[in-house]
Scaffold this motif. Structure first.
Motif, PDB file in Angstrom:
ATOM      1  N   THR A   1      25.552  25.727  45.759  1.00 29.73           N
ATOM      2  CA  THR A   1      24.624  26.809  46.065  1.00 29.73           C
ATOM      3  C   THR A   1      24.058  26.648  47.475  1.00 29.73           C
ATOM      4  OG1 THR A   1      24.039  26.714  43.748  1.00 29.73           O
ATOM      5  CG2 THR A   1      22.670  28.087  45.131  1.00 29.73           C
TER       6      THR A   1
ATOM      7  N   ARG B   1      17.614  36.983  44.791  1.00 32.64           N
ATOM      8  CA  ARG B   1      17.500  36.278  43.516  1.00 32.64           C
ATOM      9  C   ARG B   1      18.455  36.766  42.424  1.00 32.64           C
ATOM     10  NH1 ARG B   1      13.321  34.818  39.112  1.00 32.64           N
ATOM     11  NH2 ARG B   1      13.894  36.906  38.455  1.00 32.64           N
ATOM     12  N   PRO B   2      18.523  38.096  42.185  1.00 31.39           N
ATOM     13  CA  PRO B   2      19.426  38.532  41.100  1.00 31.39           C
ATOM     14  C   PRO B   2      20.868  38.103  41.336  1.00 31.39           C
ATOM     15  CG  PRO B   2      18.049  40.349  41.871  1.00 31.39           C
ATOM     16  CD  PRO B   2      17.818  39.225  42.812  1.00 31.39           C
TER      17      PRO B   2
ATOM     18  N   LEU C   1      21.287  34.313  40.915  1.00 33.51           N
ATOM     19  CA  LEU C   1      21.230  33.819  39.540  1.00 33.51           C
ATOM     20  C   LEU C   1      22.524  34.106  38.792  1.00 33.51           C
ATOM     21  CD1 LEU C   1      17.551  34.567  38.544  1.00 33.51           C
ATOM     22  CD2 LEU C   1      18.644  32.353  38.865  1.00 33.51           C
TER      23      LEU C   1
ATOM     24  N   LEU D   1      24.888  31.579  39.902  1.00 37.04           N
ATOM     25  CA  LEU D   1      24.546  30.271  39.311  1.00 37.04           C
ATOM     26  C   LEU D   1      25.029  30.170  37.871  1.00 37.04           C
ATOM     27  CD1 LEU D   1      20.941  29.332  40.473  1.00 37.04           C
ATOM     28  CD2 LEU D   1      23.016  27.973  40.666  1.00 37.04           C
ATOM     29  N   VAL D   2      24.835  31.251  37.113  1.00 34.99           N
ATOM     30  CA  VAL D   2      25.272  31.230  35.719  1.00 34.99           C
ATOM     31  C   VAL D   2      26.781  31.045  35.651  1.00 34.99           C
ATOM     32  CG1 VAL D   2      25.502  32.585  33.608  1.00 34.99           C
ATOM     33  CG2 VAL D   2      23.345  32.582  34.843  1.00 34.99           C
TER      34      VAL D   2
ATOM     35  N   SER E   1      27.718  27.458  36.713  1.00 35.27           N
ATOM     36  CA  SER E   1      27.298  26.444  35.745  1.00 35.27           C
ATOM     37  C   SER E   1      28.218  26.454  34.538  1.00 35.27           C
ATOM     38  CB  SER E   1      25.860  26.696  35.283  1.00 35.27           C
ATOM     39  OG  SER E   1      25.031  26.809  36.400  1.00 35.27           O
TER      40      SER E   1
ATOM     41  N   TYR F   1      18.899  29.793  30.632  1.00 32.87           N
ATOM     42  CA  TYR F   1      19.056  30.344  31.970  1.00 32.87           C
ATOM     43  C   TYR F   1      18.616  31.802  32.009  1.00 32.87           C
ATOM     44  CZ  TYR F   1      21.702  27.881  35.651  1.00 32.87           C
ATOM     45  OH  TYR F   1      22.079  27.112  36.698  1.00 32.87           O
TER      46      TYR F   1
ATOM     47  N   PHE G   1      14.999  32.788  33.681  1.00 32.66           N
ATOM     48  CA  PHE G   1      15.034  33.393  35.015  1.00 32.66           C
ATOM     49  C   PHE G   1      15.154  34.909  34.969  1.00 32.66           C
ATOM     50  CE2 PHE G   1      16.655  29.060  35.676  1.00 32.66           C
ATOM     51  CZ  PHE G   1      15.728  28.613  36.587  1.00 32.66           C
TER      52      PHE G   1
ATOM     53  N   VAL H   1      17.620  36.897  34.167  1.00 37.15           N
ATOM     54  CA  VAL H   1      18.812  37.350  34.888  1.00 37.15           C
ATOM     55  C   VAL H   1      19.223  38.716  34.366  1.00 37.15           C
ATOM     56  CG1 VAL H   1      21.229  36.836  35.388  1.00 37.15           C
ATOM     57  CG2 VAL H   1      19.606  34.986  35.122  1.00 37.15           C
TER      58      VAL H   1
END
Lengths: 308, 420
Positions: A107, A229-230, A233, A236-237, A240, A299, A303, A305
C-alpha cells in the motif's frame, strides 16, 4: 379530480417497477444456478467431508467423526484434531504476518508510485505500462526466478549481495524473503488501483487549495487521502484476501513440505493431497474459509467499505 | 557387444506384444538426472519392436510432488496414464489402483530379482509392480583432493568425514570461495528422510518406527546423529544445503565445488561423462558409520506398475516386462549407472566395467535399510513428512536433537492415532 391523477401515475409506476423486479428475478436465476453449481456444491461437499474420517483415494469408505477433525483427544491423551496441532497455528501466524507486512508495504509503495505516475511528465503512459511487468509475469515463474536469485551458491542476492547466505533455508528468514517477492510482484497492482482512484479526484479542488496556499503535504493528508479512502479500502480488501490465500510463491520457493508451515492453504494441501486425509483437509479448508470471512466482515464493517 | 542380447530382447518383446492392432501406451517417467532420456529411449525401443506407440509423461522432479499428482490421477480413475513409475515406498499406499502382475509375468522373471524388493512390491499377496532399478545412498568423494591433502582412503566414520571435509574445504576455499566440504539432500522432502534415516541408523538409532509399528525415534543415539548432522551445516556444508535436493547437490559436486557428496548411484554416470569437471576424479564408498554403529544406506529404487484403469492393460504389461527385463536393465546400468534389480547382472562384465563400484558395494545395495513404509502403511507419507520437518528444525538449529526426537515421537503418536 386533481387527486386522481397522481394516484394513477403512482399505480402505473409501481406496475413498471414490479415488472422490472420480476424481470430482474428471472435474469438473476441463471446466475444463482451457476453460483450454486460452481461454489455452493463444492462448499457443501467440503463441509460434509469435514465431519468424516475419509481417505482421498477411496472417499466412499468414510466414518462419521462429528467435529473430531477439528478437536479430538483419545483416551490415551493423544490430540488428533488439527486445531491441537502446533504446526497449524504456526501456519496461521506466518500467514497473518505475511499478510499484514506485505499488504502494508504494498500500500505504501503503491501509493508512492501512483502519486508519481499521476503527475504529468513525458513518458508517463510508457511508465504506467512498464510498472505492470512484475504483475504480468506468472507467479510460478517469478517465484522460481527469485528462488534462483536467493540461491546461496550462485544467486545474485544470496551469493552476490549477501555473500553466501541461504535466506530460504530457514523458515524464520524465508518468510521475509517471500514477503519481498510478494511486494515486488503486487505493488504495481496496488499502484494501479490507487491510480484509478487518484484520477477520479477533481483537479479544480487542488487549484483552489493552491490558491489558498496549502502546502503539498497538507493537500495530501487532508484532501487526497480522505477522498481516496473508498478506492484504497477496496484495494486493501482485495490484496488482503489474496495474501491470506497465499500458496504458489511458498510452494515454488521452498517446496510443499516447508510451505505447509508457512501458509494455511499449503497446510490444507498437505493434509488433503500428501496425506490423503480428505476429512481433515476439508476441515482445515473450512477453518480457512471462516478465518478469511471473519477478517473480511471486520474490514468491511469497521471501515464502512462501499463496493459500488 | 551388447547387440545380440538386445536383438534377442527385441525379438522376444515383439513376440509378446504381437496384438491384433497397435495401441498407444502412456508411460510416466521420472526426470532426475538422465532418467527421462533413458526412459524415452527404452520406450522407443519397445515401440519400434512391437509397432505400438509410447507416449512419455514427464513427472515432477520431487518424489513428493509426483506422488500427489499420481494420487489425484488414480483417485479420479483416470486412464490417461497406463504405466506408472513407483517409488519403493509407494506400493502400500497405492496397491488398490494397480493390476496384480502375479501370473501375468512369468514366475521365473519375477524371481530373478532381489527378494527384498519383490517383497516390498507385494502387498497382501498382490504383486503391485515390477522392480526397475534399485537405489541405496552412497558416498562420493574426490580422489584427487583426498590425495592432495594426504588422505589415503574414504572416511569410515562421520567424525572422520567432518574432519577431512574441513581440512579440504579450508585449503580449497583460499582459491575458490564457493567450495564446500560435504553436500547432501537437506531440503525438507522425502530425500531428507532418506539421508537422515542413514545418519540415525548408522548411529544405532533405529528406523523411526520399528517393524512391529512401535515408535522408536525418541532415543539418545538418534538425537546424537541429528546433532552431528546439524554441526555440519554452515561449517563443512553450505548453509543452503537445507534447500538442496538430489540435483542441486550433484550440480555442486559435478562442477568441482565439493569434496564429498551423499547421493544415489545415478550420479556416477553423469559425473564420469565428458562434460563433467570431475571426470576420472570420483571415488564411491559406503556411507560412514556413527560412533559404535555400522554404515547404513537407505533403500530407494523405482518400480513399474500398470494402472487398473488402463484401457490397454495387455500392451502396458508387455511394456513393463520389456523395460524391467535384463536387456533393458543392462543398458540403463551402463549408460546411466542405475542399479539393476536382477541378481545375475551384478556378474556382468560390461556393467562392472562401466560401474566398478557395483561389485565392491554389492553388500550396500543388498543390505540397504528400508524406510518404515511397511509398518506405517498408508500413513507413511505423514510419518516421513513429520520426520523430515523435525530434522529440518535441527539442521536449522531451531531445536536440539534430543528435543526434536521427543517432539517427533509425540507427533508420530498423533499420526498413528488409533493405529497404523
Amino acid at each position: 379530480m386533481t387527486t386522481t391523477v397522481p394516484t394513477n401515475k403512482a399505480v402505473k409506476q409501481r406496475g413498471i417497477e414490479a415488472t422490472r423486479a420480476r424481470q430482474a428475478v428471472w435474469l438473476l436465476i441463471p446466475t444463482m444456478i451457476a453460483i450454486i453449481l460452481v461454489a455452493g456444491y463444492p462448499l457443501y461437499r467440503t463441509i460434509f467431508f469435514s465431519l468424516f474420517e475419509a481417505n482421498l483415494t477411496s472417499p466412499d469408505q468414510k466414518t462419521f467423526l462429528g467435529l473430531g477433525n477439528f478437536w479430538f483427544t483419545t483416551d490415551e491423551g493423544i490430540a488428533l484434531g488439527f486445531l491441537q496441532d502446533p504446526k497449524w497455528w504456526g501456519a496461521v501466524t506466518n500467514t497473518l504476518l505475511f499478510t499484514v507486512v506485505s499488504v502494508f508495504l504494498e500500500t505504501v509503495f503503491g501509493m508512492i508510485i501512483a502519486l508519481v505516475v499521476n503527475s504529468a511528465f513525458p513518458g508517463r503512459a510508457f511508465l504506467r505500462t512498464a510498472m505492470l511487468v512484475p504483475w504480468a509475469i506468472p507467479t510460478v515463474v517469478s517465484a522460481q526466478m527469485w528462488a534462483y536469485m536467493y540461491n546461496d551458491s550462485f544467486g545474485l542476492i544470496g551469493r552476490g549481495l549477501l555473500g553466501g547466505t541461504a535466506l530460504l533455508a530457514n523458515p524464520t528468514t524465508s518468510i521475509w524473503a517471500m514477503i519481498a517477492v510478494d511486494v515486488w510482484k503486487t505493488t504495481s497492482f496496488m499502484a494501479l488501483l490507487i491510480l484509478a482512484g487518484l484520477q477520479s479526484l477533481p483537479s479544480d479542488m487542488y487549484e483552489a487549495a493552491d490558491m489558498d496556499g496549502a502546502s503539498k503535504g497538507r493537500q495530501f493528508w487532508q484532501m487526497t487521502l480522505p477522498l481516496l479512502r473508498p478506492a484504497l479500502l477496496v484495494a486493501l480488501v482485495f490484496r488482503s484476501l489474496d495474501a491470506l490465500r497465499v500458496f504458489d510463491i511458498m510452494s515454488v520457493m521452498v517446496g510443499n513440505v516447508s510451505a505447509a508451515r508457512l501458509s494455511m492453504t499449503a497446510y490444507a494441501r498437505q493434509a488433503l493431497i500428501d496425506n490423503q486425509l480428505l476429512g481433515m483437509g476439508s476441515a482445515v479448508s473450512i477453518a480457512i474459509f471462516i478465518i478469511i470471512m471473519v477478517i473480511v466482515v471486520v474490514y468491511v464493517t469497521a471501515f464502512r467499505v462501499k463496493f459500488d | 557387444m551388447k547387440k545380440p542380447a538386445m536383438l534377442l530382447a527385441v525379438a522376444a518383446a515383439a513376440a509378446l506384444g504381437s496384438q491384433a492392432h497397435a495401441v498407444t501406451v502412456t508411460l510416466a517417467c521420472g526426470s532426475v538426472g538422465q532418467e527421462l532420456q533413458l526412459c524415452k529411449e527404452g520406450a522407443a525401443r519397445w515401440a519400434k519392436a512391437t509397432g505400438n506407440t509410447v507416449k512419455v509423461f514427464e513427472s515432477p522432479n520431487l518424489t513428493n510432488d509426483r506422488l500427489g499428482l499420481y494420487q489425484q490421477q488414480l483417485a479420479a480413475k483416470s486412464s490417461d496414464i497406463d504405466v506408472y513409475q513407483l517409488d519403493v515406498v509407494w506400493p502400500g499406499l497405492l496397491a488398490q489402483h494397480f493390476v496384480d502382475l502375479k501370473g501375468k509375468v512369468p514366475a521365473a522373471e519375477v524371481n530373478a530379482n532381489f527378494k527384498a524388493i519383490i517383497a516390498a512390491d507385494t502387498v497382501n499377496g498382490k504383486l503391485v509392480a515390477m522392480p526397475w532399478f534399485t537405489d541405496a545412498g552412497v558416498l562420493y568423494y574426490r580422489t584427487d583432493l583426498l590425495k592432495k591433502y594426504g588422505f589415503t582412503a574414504a572416511p569410515k566414520t562421520w567424525a572422520a568425514l567432518a574432519m577431512m571435509a574441513k581440512k579440504i574445504q579450508d585449503g580449497e576455499q583460499k582459491a575458490n570461495k564457493a567450495f564446500a566440504g560435504f553436500v547432501f539432500q537437506g531440503k525438507n522432502y522425502e530425500g531428507l528422510t532418506c539421508d537422515a534415516l542413514e545418519w540415525v541408523n548408522s548411529f544405532g538409532g533405529g528406523t523411526i518406527v520399528d517393524d512391529a509399528g512401535k515408535i522408536t525415534i525418541d532415543n539418545a543415539k538418534a538425537a546424537a546423529a541429528l546433532d552431528a548432522a546439524a554441526s555440519w551445516v554452515g561449517t563443512i556444508s553450505p548453509k543452503g544445503v537445507t534447500t538442496y535436493d538430489e540435483e542441486p547437490a550433484r550440480g555442486i559436486f559435478q562442477s568441482g565445488n565439493a569434496a564429498f557428496m551423499r547421493n544415489w548411484p545415478y550420479a556416477w554416470a553423469l559425473g564420469q561423462s565428458a562434460d563433467s569437471k570431475v571426470k576420472g576424479m570420483i571415488g564411491v564408498a559406503p556411507l560412514p558409520a556413527g560412533p559404535g554403529g555400522s554404515p547404513a544406506a537407505t533403500l530407494g529404487g523405482w518400480q513399474l506398475g500398470v494402472s487398473m484403469y488402463s484401457k490397454n492393460q495387455d500392451a502396458a504389461i508387455a511394456l513393463v516386462r520389456y523395460l524391467t527385463g535384463p536387456a533393458e536393465q543392462k543398458i540403463r546400468a551402463i549408460e546411466g549407472s542405475y542399479n539393476p534389480t536382477i541378481n545375475s547382472l551384478y556378474k556382468d562384465k560390461d556393467i562392472l566395467k562401466a560401474n566398478p563400484f557395483f561389485g565392491s558395494l554389492l553388500d550396500v545395495f543388498t543390505n540397504a535399510v528400508a524406510r518404515p513404509s511397511g509398518p506405517t502403511k498408508d500413513k507413511y507419507n505423514q510419518v516421513s513428512q513429520a520426520f523430515s520437518t523435525a530434522v529440518t528444525d535441527v539442521l536449522n538449529k531451531k531445536t536440539k536433537g534430543a528435543d526434536a526426537v521427543k517432539q517427533l515421537s509425540t507427533d508420530l503418536a498423533r499420526i498413528k492415532g488409533r493405529g497404523w
